[in-house]
Design a protein around this motif. Structure first.
Motif, PDB file in Angstrom:
ATOM      1  N   ASN A 172     122.900 -35.301  87.091  1.00 56.86           N
ATOM      2  CA  ASN A 172     122.837 -35.118  85.643  1.00 56.86           C
ATOM      3  C   ASN A 172     122.225 -36.323  84.941  1.00 56.86           C
ATOM      4  O   ASN A 172     122.119 -36.346  83.726  1.00 56.86           O
ATOM      5  CB  ASN A 172     124.211 -34.764  85.060  1.00 56.86           C
ATOM      6  N   SER A 173     121.815 -37.330  85.736  1.00 56.67           N
ATOM      7  CA  SER A 173     121.190 -38.516  85.133  1.00 56.67           C
ATOM      8  C   SER A 173     120.146 -39.055  86.098  1.00 56.67           C
ATOM      9  O   SER A 173     120.282 -38.899  87.318  1.00 56.67           O
ATOM     10  CB  SER A 173     122.209 -39.632  84.915  1.00 56.67           C
ATOM     11  N   LEU A 174     119.124 -39.673  85.560  1.00 58.64           N
ATOM     12  CA  LEU A 174     118.161 -40.323  86.436  1.00 58.64           C
ATOM     13  C   LEU A 174     117.443 -41.418  85.669  1.00 58.64           C
ATOM     14  O   LEU A 174     117.577 -41.521  84.437  1.00 58.64           O
ATOM     15  CB  LEU A 174     117.171 -39.302  87.008  1.00 58.64           C
ATOM     16  N   GLU A 175     116.717 -42.216  86.441  1.00 60.85           N
ATOM     17  CA  GLU A 175     115.997 -43.324  85.830  1.00 60.85           C
ATOM     18  C   GLU A 175     114.542 -43.211  86.264  1.00 60.85           C
ATOM     19  O   GLU A 175     114.263 -43.020  87.451  1.00 60.85           O
ATOM     20  CB  GLU A 175     116.601 -44.634  86.334  1.00 60.85           C
TER      21      GLU A 175
ATOM     22  N   ARG B  61     114.897 -42.978  90.182  1.00 59.74           N
ATOM     23  CA  ARG B  61     116.183 -43.151  90.827  1.00 59.74           C
ATOM     24  C   ARG B  61     117.100 -42.040  90.333  1.00 59.74           C
ATOM     25  O   ARG B  61     117.256 -41.850  89.127  1.00 59.74           O
ATOM     26  CB  ARG B  61     116.730 -44.524  90.439  1.00 59.74           C
ATOM     27  N   VAL B  62     117.656 -41.300  91.268  1.00 53.89           N
ATOM     28  CA  VAL B  62     118.579 -40.221  90.890  1.00 53.89           C
ATOM     29  C   VAL B  62     119.949 -40.596  91.425  1.00 53.89           C
ATOM     30  O   VAL B  62     120.095 -40.878  92.610  1.00 53.89           O
ATOM     31  CB  VAL B  62     118.134 -38.873  91.506  1.00 53.89           C
ATOM     32  N   TRP B  63     120.938 -40.623  90.556  1.00 55.03           N
ATOM     33  CA  TRP B  63     122.289 -40.958  91.022  1.00 55.03           C
ATOM     34  C   TRP B  63     122.853 -39.800  91.820  1.00 55.03           C
ATOM     35  O   TRP B  63     122.705 -38.637  91.427  1.00 55.03           O
ATOM     36  CB  TRP B  63     123.192 -41.283  89.835  1.00 55.03           C
ATOM     37  N   THR B  64     123.465 -40.122  92.954  1.00 54.01           N
ATOM     38  CA  THR B  64     124.022 -39.054  93.787  1.00 54.01           C
ATOM     39  C   THR B  64     125.339 -38.554  93.207  1.00 54.01           C
ATOM     40  O   THR B  64     125.787 -37.469  93.518  1.00 54.01           O
ATOM     41  CB  THR B  64     124.279 -39.560  95.224  1.00 54.01           C
ATOM     42  N   GLU B  65     125.928 -39.358  92.370  1.00 53.64           N
ATOM     43  CA  GLU B  65     127.199 -38.973  91.758  1.00 53.64           C
ATOM     44  C   GLU B  65     126.905 -38.563  90.320  1.00 53.64           C
ATOM     45  O   GLU B  65     126.040 -39.142  89.675  1.00 53.64           O
ATOM     46  CB  GLU B  65     128.111 -40.194  91.766  1.00 53.64           C
ATOM     47  N   MET B  66     127.626 -37.572  89.823  1.00 57.81           N
ATOM     48  CA  MET B  66     127.434 -37.171  88.433  1.00 57.81           C
ATOM     49  C   MET B  66     127.930 -38.294  87.517  1.00 57.81           C
ATOM     50  O   MET B  66     129.066 -38.744  87.649  1.00 57.81           O
ATOM     51  CB  MET B  66     128.221 -35.889  88.135  1.00 57.81           C
ATOM     52  N   LEU B  67     127.106 -38.759  86.601  1.00 63.08           N
ATOM     53  CA  LEU B  67     127.523 -39.800  85.661  1.00 63.08           C
ATOM     54  C   LEU B  67     128.154 -39.135  84.439  1.00 63.08           C
ATOM     55  O   LEU B  67     127.936 -37.949  84.191  1.00 63.08           O
ATOM     56  CB  LEU B  67     126.311 -40.638  85.260  1.00 63.08           C
ATOM     57  N   PRO B  68     128.943 -39.909  83.676  1.00 61.50           N
ATOM     58  CA  PRO B  68     129.583 -39.290  82.502  1.00 61.50           C
ATOM     59  C   PRO B  68     128.535 -38.771  81.511  1.00 61.50           C
ATOM     60  O   PRO B  68     127.608 -39.485  81.140  1.00 61.50           O
ATOM     61  CB  PRO B  68     130.375 -40.437  81.875  1.00 61.50           C
TER      62      PRO B  68
END
Ligand code: FE2
Ligand code: FE2
Ligand code: FE2
Lengths: 462, 113
Positions: free
Chosen positions: B12-15, B94-101
């Motif tokens: 749900n988030s990426l950079e 960069r894609v976080w593997t964990e869902m960020l808030p």
């Protein structure tokens, strides 16, 4: 805003009685009702099985997973009949039956078709709204980068058509079934495109007109793409008459032709049309190589693949023209606001093509399975599964159709022929059975004085 | 340019380069929107919805932005079924593997406008 939701927003609810009358008036027209044969000898004879109308609900939007349902096939058949009342068809081999001609283009019939068209379009194409969405800050170059990646992937993926035909038990008939799926569209190729060349929309209009001229062979009949396709059909042992194989089009093959009419009949969808046109021209330039190879696998090296070779060549130009001379200038002149619909058309047609390919391959696999049919003991049936028994007489013909559930088809008495394609037919006698998977096209004709058969759903009622 | 395709339920988030984005639901349509508030850089991904979900309010200074204007700066994206493809310049992603808030609560239409 999506067009389907707009349609929804502005849907004037027609008088339901009038509406229902229009449905039965159109579908039950003698040209669309019970035919004499599985093959249509007249371009105006296009059976839709009006007897099924009362079981089907066109008032809701099908989901992608419901495209194998009977109402999808009937909806697509009805829509093609409605759209093609705008096109000119005259028989090329047979005689012109003037009353049929007059009846097909009849004003009353057209009016009934016009009344039911929006509901049918929503029923069969509404799912695309759920399947695809476009967001964010697109410009023409980001779209080009995206399209290039999609097309590049197609160029580097081995042709699944080639694989399916090569691996079929009967490559020639598998290839013929593929050609039949193309015939509904290719025998009147680019007719929907012609809906878009009138009016006044500047230089882009002239570009589209040039593509149309190529498709229509510059006024030379032998160069017309539909004529080149006719000679391919003849060479492969098929009848080249328009809609001769009407009953053997899968619903998703019909959807490909109908989508182009859908976005071209109402010019509110012009930008979707441009995106879809770009996808089809650019991808055909790539996939027609595989299609030509499939023809050689099926019919040997001597088969003349001009139809596919012509497209492998000219659609390189058409793809480039569609993007550089149509889409790019249109976006430059009318702004990024038109891009979401252009991208949507590109993606929607791509999805429709994938879905149609999958349905074609599933049919080829089923035909292969039936080629190895042997009498077998009856499979177990779910408790209290709904079943229906039919009693019919010699020559009674059941127009091809699909079922929404996998069914067990058992002949109780007499004999009949189960017709799944022009090349896949089973003669079944008393006590014999076949399992008809959900969504597989089939019809039947009785070959004894009397025959009864029973159809039982093999899927547990929900 | 670079095309990336991901399953929608995997992130749900990426950079992209130095910019962060989050997935913002605009009706049925997922939008890959910039996380940084254009005002002072507040975390828009933690913003709350207002005006029948038509606006997003930054948690730092309560500035309310119409979703459609946020979308103007979102990554160009196509959702096809349960996957989403987006176009970026050739920067690192960069894609976080964990869902960020991410605050996805819908707002009532009685909210302040
Ligand atoms: Fe063509
Ligand atoms: Fe073409
Ligand atoms: Fe049947």
């Amino acid at each position: 805003m999506s067009s389907i939701s707009t349609l929804l927003d502005h849907r004037t609810s027609p008088d339901p009685v009038q509406h229902e009358q229009a449905f039965s008036q159109f579908a039950s027209h003698p040209l669309f009702d019970q035919p004499q044969s599985f093959y249509c000898d007249s371009p105006y004879v296009r059976p839709v099985r009006p007897q099924d109308l009362h079981q089907l609900d066109f008032d809701r939007v099908l989901t992608q997973s419901e495209l194998n349902q009977p109402s999808h096939l009937m909806g697509q058949r009805l829509l093609l009949n409605i759209y093609e009342q705008d096109l000119v068809f005259l028989p090329q081999q047979g005689k012109l039956v003037l009353p049929e001609f007059n009846a097909f283009y009849d004003e009353e019939l057209r009016r009934a078709g016009a009344m039911i068209r929006p509901e049918l379009e929503r029923h069969v194409f509404g799912w695309l709204d759920d399947a695809v969405s476009i967001s964010g800050n697109w410009d023409v170059d980001t779209f080009k980068a995206y399209a290039d990646e999609v097309l590049d992937k197609i160029a580097h993926t081995p042709s699944s058509l080639v694989d399916n035909i090569r691996n079929s038990r009967d490559p020639a008939n598998a290839a013929r079934f593929f050609l039949i799926q193309c015939a509904g569209d290719f025998l009147s190729e680019a007719s929907a495109m012609a809906r878009n060349v009138l009016g006044n929309f500047g230089p882009a209009q002239s570009e589209l007109f040039k593509i149309l001229i190529d498709e229509y062979g510059y006024g030379v009949p032998q160069k017309k793409h539909s004529v080149i396709f006719e000679s391919l059909l003849t060479q492969c042992g098929l009848n080249p008459a328009v809609h001769h194989y009407w009953q053997f089009y899968t619903a998703t093959s019909l959807a490909l032709t109908n989508y182009f009419h859908y976005v071209s009949a109402n010019h509110r969808h012009l930008f979707r049309y441009l995106g879809a046109l770009f996808y089809t021209e650019a991808s055909l330039a790539l996939v027609t190589r595989g299609q030509a190879e499939a023809m050689r696998i099926a019919f040997g090296d001597s088969v003349d693949t001009l139809y596919f070779d012509e497209h492998a060549h000219i659609d390189v130009h058409h793809g480039k023209m569609a993007f550089e001379q149509l889409i790019r200038p249109v976006v430059a002149q009318y702004g990024k606001q038109v891009l979401p619909d252009i991208i949507r058309g590109f993606e929607e047609f791509r999805l429709l093509q994938d879905v149609a390919d999958a349905e074609l391959f599933a049919h080829i696999a089923w035909h292969d399975e039936l080629a190895g049919w042997q009498p077998q003991p009856l499979p177990a049936q779910p408790a209290n599964a709904p079943s229906h028994t039919f009693h019919e007489c010699r020559d009674d013909l059941s127009v091809t159709h699909v079922h929404g559930a996998t069914e067990l088809f058992v002949v109780d008495k007499g004999t009949l022929k189960l017709v799944c394609s022009p090349f896949t037919q089973l003669d079944l006698g008393a006590g014999q059975h076949v399992v008809i998977p959900r969504g597989m096209l089939h019809g039947s004709v009785i070959t004894a004085e009397h025959c009864s058969y029973t159809v039982t759903s093999l899927e547990q009622a929900a | 340019m670079k095309i990336t395709t991901l399953p929608l339920d995997s992130f749900n988030s990426l950079e992209v380069g130095a910019r962060r984005y989050f997935v913002l639901q605009n009706g049925a349509k997922p939008v890959i929107a910039p996380s940084e508030c254009p005002h002072r850089g507040g975390p828009l991904n933690l913003g709350r919805r207002a005006a029948c979900s038509a606006k997003l309010v930054c948690p730092w200074h309560d500035n309310a932005y119409p979703i459609h204007s946020i979308e103007r700066n979102a990554l160009p994206a196509i959702r096809r079924g349960d996957h989403i493809s987006f176009v970026t310049a050739n920067e690192d992603i960069r894609v976080w593997t964990e869902m960020l808030p991410v605050n996805q609560h819908k707002s009532d239409c009685e909210d302040e406008q």
